[in-house]
Design a protein around this motif. Structure first.
Motif, PDB file in Angstrom:
ATOM      1  N   SER A  71       0.856  -1.186   0.000  1.00 17.20           N
ATOM      2  CA  SER A  71       0.000   0.000   0.000  1.00 17.20           C
ATOM      3  C   SER A  71       0.893   1.237   0.000  1.00 17.20           C
ATOM      4  CB  SER A  71      -0.943   0.006   1.206  1.00 17.20           C
ATOM      5  OG  SER A  71      -0.207   0.031   2.411  1.00 17.20           O
ATOM      6  N   ARG A  72       0.291   2.381  -0.259  1.00 16.01           N
ATOM      7  CA  ARG A  72       1.071   3.620  -0.268  1.00 16.01           C
ATOM      8  C   ARG A  72       0.219   4.772   0.233  1.00 16.01           C
ATOM      9  NH1 ARG A  72       3.085   4.521  -6.115  1.00 16.01           N
ATOM     10  NH2 ARG A  72       3.753   6.559  -5.294  1.00 16.01           N
ATOM     11  N   ASP A  73       0.902   5.785   0.737  1.00 22.29           N
ATOM     12  CA  ASP A  73       0.261   7.016   1.176  1.00 22.29           C
ATOM     13  C   ASP A  73       1.009   8.157   0.495  1.00 22.29           C
ATOM     14  OD1 ASP A  73      -0.646   9.309   2.476  1.00 22.29           O
ATOM     15  OD2 ASP A  73      -0.777   8.332   4.414  1.00 22.29           O
ATOM     16  N   ASN A  74       0.434   8.698  -0.555  1.00 20.95           N
ATOM     17  CA  ASN A  74       1.129   9.737  -1.316  1.00 20.95           C
ATOM     18  C   ASN A  74       1.286  11.029  -0.527  1.00 20.95           C
ATOM     19  OD1 ASN A  74       1.461   7.989  -3.431  1.00 20.95           O
ATOM     20  ND2 ASN A  74      -0.106   8.923  -4.737  1.00 20.95           N
ATOM     21  N   ALA A  75       0.426  11.251   0.440  1.00 11.54           N
ATOM     22  CA  ALA A  75       0.551  12.445   1.269  1.00 11.54           C
ATOM     23  C   ALA A  75       1.766  12.359   2.180  1.00 11.54           C
ATOM     24  CB  ALA A  75      -0.708  12.650   2.092  1.00 11.54           C
TER      25      ALA A  75
END
Length: 123
Positions: A71-75
């Motif tokens: 998963s990723r969190d671009n923020a």
């Protein structure tokens, strides 16, 4: 200067879980696909999982499918790898990587790399 810094590795018993994180800087994170690779002693670096720039697509190696989640969190400019039901054969150094293309599964096709984090699964 692009930097990818992995964390979260360690020693865990078989059947346990770990969550790896990779913090990115020096690149426009939201424009890059992110991936996880691993390398065991004496073996070639192998693909584990990848996620597209907008989290719309993910892919996994057959050996980890159903056990690992990327998963990723671009923020936060961070990509994660949740590893469940760990097995002794998951023991390796895990590397975070960034590339413009989501579909590459060969390590030499990826542009940027972290320094790696050790995951050891005891049986």
């Amino acid at each position: 200067q692009v930097q990818l810094v992995e964390s979260g590795g360690g020693l865990v018993q078989a059947g346990g879980s770990l969550k790896l994180s990779c913090a990115a800087s020096g690149l426009t994170f939201s424009r890059y696909a992110m991936g996880w690779f691993r390398q065991a002693p004496g073996k070639e670096r192998e693909f584990v999982a990848a996620i597209s720039w907008n989290s719309g697509s993910t892919s996994y190696a057959d050996s980890v499918k159903g056990r690992f989640t990327i998963s990723r969190d671009n923020a936060k400019n961070t990509v994660y790898l949740q590893m469940n039901s760990l097995k002794a054969e998951d023991t390796a150094v895990y590397y975070c990587a960034a590339d413009r293309s989501y579909s590459n599964t060969l390590y030499y096709q990826w542009d940027y790399w972290g320094q790696g984090t050790q995951v050891t699964v005891s049986s």
